[in-house]
Motif scaffolding. Structure first.
Motif, PDB file in Angstrom:
ATOM      1  N   GLY A  31       0.778  -1.231   0.000  1.00 35.95           N
ATOM      2  CA  GLY A  31       0.000   0.000   0.000  1.00 35.95           C
ATOM      3  C   GLY A  31       0.807   1.277   0.000  1.00 35.95           C
ATOM      4  N   PHE A  32       2.067   1.200  -0.366  1.00 35.68           N
ATOM      5  CA  PHE A  32       2.895   2.399  -0.427  1.00 35.68           C
ATOM      6  C   PHE A  32       2.881   2.976  -1.839  1.00 35.68           C
ATOM      7  CE2 PHE A  32       5.217  -0.019   2.982  1.00 35.68           C
ATOM      8  CZ  PHE A  32       4.783   0.781   4.019  1.00 35.68           C
ATOM      9  N   ASP A  33       1.695   3.259  -2.360  1.00 33.06           N
ATOM     10  CA  ASP A  33       1.582   3.812  -3.705  1.00 33.06           C
ATOM     11  C   ASP A  33       1.563   5.332  -3.624  1.00 33.06           C
ATOM     12  OD1 ASP A  33       1.489   1.380  -5.013  1.00 33.06           O
ATOM     13  OD2 ASP A  33      -0.676   1.190  -4.737  1.00 33.06           O
ATOM     14  N   SER A  34       2.627   5.932  -4.037  1.00 33.09           N
ATOM     15  CA  SER A  34       2.669   7.389  -4.088  1.00 33.09           C
ATOM     16  C   SER A  34       3.781   7.806  -5.045  1.00 33.09           C
ATOM     17  CB  SER A  34       2.916   7.990  -2.704  1.00 33.09           C
ATOM     18  OG  SER A  34       4.240   7.761  -2.298  1.00 33.09           O
ATOM     19  N   ASP A  35       3.779   9.078  -5.364  1.00 33.27           N
ATOM     20  CA  ASP A  35       4.833   9.600  -6.237  1.00 33.27           C
ATOM     21  C   ASP A  35       6.196   9.522  -5.564  1.00 33.27           C
ATOM     22  OD1 ASP A  35       2.991  10.137  -8.187  1.00 33.27           O
ATOM     23  OD2 ASP A  35       2.738  12.254  -7.610  1.00 33.27           O
ATOM     24  N   MET A  36       6.229   9.687  -4.260  1.00 31.80           N
ATOM     25  CA  MET A  36       7.501   9.646  -3.533  1.00 31.80           C
ATOM     26  C   MET A  36       8.133   8.252  -3.614  1.00 31.80           C
ATOM     27  SD  MET A  36       7.963  12.661  -2.573  1.00 31.80           S
ATOM     28  CE  MET A  36       9.197  12.634  -1.334  1.00 31.80           C
ATOM     29  N   VAL A  37       7.314   7.216  -3.544  1.00 29.74           N
ATOM     30  CA  VAL A  37       7.837   5.843  -3.650  1.00 29.74           C
ATOM     31  C   VAL A  37       8.389   5.624  -5.055  1.00 29.74           C
ATOM     32  CG1 VAL A  37       7.228   3.399  -3.597  1.00 29.74           C
ATOM     33  CG2 VAL A  37       6.341   4.933  -1.849  1.00 29.74           C
ATOM     34  N   GLU A  38       7.686   6.109  -6.066  1.00 33.37           N
ATOM     35  CA  GLU A  38       8.168   5.961  -7.440  1.00 33.37           C
ATOM     36  C   GLU A  38       9.488   6.686  -7.642  1.00 33.37           C
ATOM     37  OE1 GLU A  38       5.164   7.083 -10.225  1.00 33.37           O
ATOM     38  OE2 GLU A  38       3.676   5.754  -9.322  1.00 33.37           O
ATOM     39  N   ILE A  39       9.593   7.890  -7.105  1.00 34.86           N
ATOM     40  CA  ILE A  39      10.842   8.650  -7.221  1.00 34.86           C
ATOM     41  C   ILE A  39      11.964   7.925  -6.500  1.00 34.86           C
ATOM     42  CG2 ILE A  39      11.992  10.791  -6.523  1.00 34.86           C
ATOM     43  CD1 ILE A  39       9.269  12.191  -7.001  1.00 34.86           C
ATOM     44  N   ALA A  40      11.688   7.433  -5.302  1.00 35.46           N
ATOM     45  CA  ALA A  40      12.707   6.711  -4.535  1.00 35.46           C
ATOM     46  C   ALA A  40      13.151   5.454  -5.275  1.00 35.46           C
ATOM     47  CB  ALA A  40      12.171   6.358  -3.154  1.00 35.46           C
ATOM     48  N   MET A  41      12.215   4.717  -5.835  1.00 35.60           N
ATOM     49  CA  MET A  41      12.564   3.487  -6.560  1.00 35.60           C
ATOM     50  C   MET A  41      13.416   3.807  -7.790  1.00 35.60           C
ATOM     51  SD  MET A  41      11.396   1.209  -4.640  1.00 35.60           S
ATOM     52  CE  MET A  41      11.635  -0.232  -5.612  1.00 35.60           C
ATOM     53  N   LEU A  42      13.080   4.876  -8.485  1.00 37.39           N
ATOM     54  CA  LEU A  42      13.863   5.268  -9.656  1.00 37.39           C
ATOM     55  C   LEU A  42      15.282   5.667  -9.259  1.00 37.39           C
ATOM     56  CD1 LEU A  42      13.510   5.582 -12.708  1.00 37.39           C
ATOM     57  CD2 LEU A  42      12.973   7.974 -12.298  1.00 37.39           C
ATOM     58  N   LEU A  43      15.410   6.411  -8.162  1.00 33.99           N
ATOM     59  CA  LEU A  43      16.737   6.814  -7.694  1.00 33.99           C
ATOM     60  C   LEU A  43      17.563   5.611  -7.255  1.00 33.99           C
ATOM     61  CD1 LEU A  43      15.835  10.030  -5.706  1.00 33.99           C
ATOM     62  CD2 LEU A  43      16.969   9.892  -7.923  1.00 33.99           C
ATOM     63  N   VAL A  44      16.932   4.685  -6.572  1.00 32.77           N
ATOM     64  CA  VAL A  44      17.638   3.474  -6.145  1.00 32.77           C
ATOM     65  C   VAL A  44      18.057   2.657  -7.372  1.00 32.77           C
ATOM     66  CG1 VAL A  44      17.361   1.269  -4.948  1.00 32.77           C
ATOM     67  CG2 VAL A  44      16.585   3.367  -3.874  1.00 32.77           C
ATOM     68  N   PHE A  45      17.176   2.556  -8.358  1.00 32.09           N
ATOM     69  CA  PHE A  45      17.515   1.830  -9.580  1.00 32.09           C
ATOM     70  C   PHE A  45      18.754   2.421 -10.239  1.00 32.09           C
ATOM     71  CE2 PHE A  45      17.332   1.501 -14.188  1.00 32.09           C
ATOM     72  CZ  PHE A  45      17.310   0.136 -14.351  1.00 32.09           C
ATOM     73  N   TYR A  46      18.739   3.739 -10.464  1.00 33.45           N
ATOM     74  CA  TYR A  46      19.892   4.369 -11.108  1.00 33.45           C
ATOM     75  C   TYR A  46      21.138   4.291 -10.228  1.00 33.45           C
ATOM     76  CZ  TYR A  46      17.316   6.224 -15.047  1.00 33.45           C
ATOM     77  OH  TYR A  46      16.582   6.350 -16.195  1.00 33.45           O
ATOM     78  N   GLY A  47      20.956   4.432  -8.920  1.00 32.35           N
ATOM     79  CA  GLY A  47      22.105   4.340  -8.022  1.00 32.35           C
ATOM     80  C   GLY A  47      22.770   2.981  -8.079  1.00 32.35           C
ATOM     81  N   ILE A  48      21.955   1.920  -8.077  1.00 32.95           N
ATOM     82  CA  ILE A  48      22.511   0.563  -8.129  1.00 32.95           C
ATOM     83  C   ILE A  48      23.084   0.265  -9.512  1.00 32.95           C
ATOM     84  CG2 ILE A  48      21.948  -1.895  -8.024  1.00 32.95           C
ATOM     85  CD1 ILE A  48      19.909  -1.184  -5.844  1.00 32.95           C
ATOM     86  N   ALA A  49      22.341   0.597 -10.559  1.00 31.99           N
ATOM     87  CA  ALA A  49      22.789   0.267 -11.914  1.00 31.99           C
ATOM     88  C   ALA A  49      24.059   1.021 -12.294  1.00 31.99           C
ATOM     89  CB  ALA A  49      21.677   0.568 -12.921  1.00 31.99           C
ATOM     90  N   LEU A  50      24.130   2.302 -11.950  1.00 32.66           N
ATOM     91  CA  LEU A  50      25.274   3.107 -12.368  1.00 32.66           C
ATOM     92  C   LEU A  50      26.417   3.126 -11.355  1.00 32.66           C
ATOM     93  CD1 LEU A  50      23.362   6.163 -13.868  1.00 32.66           C
ATOM     94  CD2 LEU A  50      24.390   4.245 -15.088  1.00 32.66           C
ATOM     95  N   GLY A  51      26.108   2.916 -10.080  1.00 33.24           N
ATOM     96  CA  GLY A  51      27.147   3.026  -9.076  1.00 33.24           C
ATOM     97  C   GLY A  51      27.447   1.778  -8.287  1.00 33.24           C
ATOM     98  N   GLY A  52      26.608   0.753  -8.407  1.00 32.98           N
ATOM     99  CA  GLY A  52      26.785  -0.448  -7.600  1.00 32.98           C
ATOM    100  C   GLY A  52      28.116  -1.136  -7.826  1.00 32.98           C
ATOM    101  N   GLY A  53      28.484  -1.319  -9.067  1.00 34.03           N
ATOM    102  CA  GLY A  53      29.763  -1.964  -9.380  1.00 34.03           C
ATOM    103  C   GLY A  53      30.948  -1.139  -8.916  1.00 34.03           C
ATOM    104  N   HIS A  54      30.861   0.176  -9.117  1.00 35.60           N
ATOM    105  CA  HIS A  54      31.948   1.049  -8.668  1.00 35.60           C
ATOM    106  C   HIS A  54      32.068   1.040  -7.146  1.00 35.60           C
ATOM    107  CE1 HIS A  54      33.246   2.827 -12.415  1.00 35.60           C
ATOM    108  NE2 HIS A  54      31.975   2.938 -12.777  1.00 35.60           N
ATOM    109  N   LEU A  55      30.939   1.040  -6.455  1.00 38.67           N
ATOM    110  CA  LEU A  55      30.977   1.014  -4.992  1.00 38.67           C
ATOM    111  C   LEU A  55      31.618  -0.276  -4.485  1.00 38.67           C
ATOM    112  CD1 LEU A  55      30.253   2.275  -2.267  1.00 38.67           C
ATOM    113  CD2 LEU A  55      28.020   1.163  -2.456  1.00 38.67           C
TER     114      LEU A  55
END
Length: 131
Positions: A31-55
């Motif tokens: 039940g966590f449907d909101s714009d904030m959850v979508e924004i957070a998920m998108l940021l986490v996606f890009y953070g992991i995809a672009l920075g996960g290997g480097h980290l």
């Protein structure tokens, strides 16, 4: 780039493409449907995809072609850009002393990118000159 680095990068991308949508599905089921959850998920996606290997490689102090200091600089730039984009997505319409937050955010992103390119260029120049 050796095969270990490729495996680490592919693992981070796979985690982003599989793990983040699964987490988003779980959030919607709970039940966590909101714009904030979508924004957070998108940021986490890009953070992991672009920075996960480097980290991962920076924490282990590994990598053949990219020194750990360059990985940390890249991660710092990635964090600044992701945080600025999140602020723009949430509060981009607001103003600070007659200047839209969107304008300030874009300036921060631009200065960050230019600073990163210049820093990497200077570091590369010093590396070449010292060898």
């Amino acid at each position: 780039m050796n095969s270990r680095e490729v495996v680490v990068y592919l693992g981070a991308i796979l985690l982003a493409f599989v793990g983040v949508p699964v987490a988003g599905f779980v959030a919607s089921v709970l039940g966590f449907d909101s714009d904030m959850v979508e924004i957070a998920m998108l940021l986490v996606f890009y953070g992991i995809a672009l920075g996960g290997g480097h980290l991962y490689l920076a924490l282990r102090n590994e990598g053949s072609d990219v020194p750990p200091s360059a990985r940390w600089r890249y991660l710092a730039v990635l964090i600044i850009i992701l945080v600025a984009r999140a602020a723009l997505a949430v509060n981009g319409e607001q103003t600070i002393a007659t200047i839209e937050l969107r304008t300030i955010g874009r300036a921060v992103i631009g200065v960050t990118i230019v600073g990163y390119v210049l820093t990497e260029a200077v570091d590369g120049y010093r590396t070449v000159r010292s060898s």
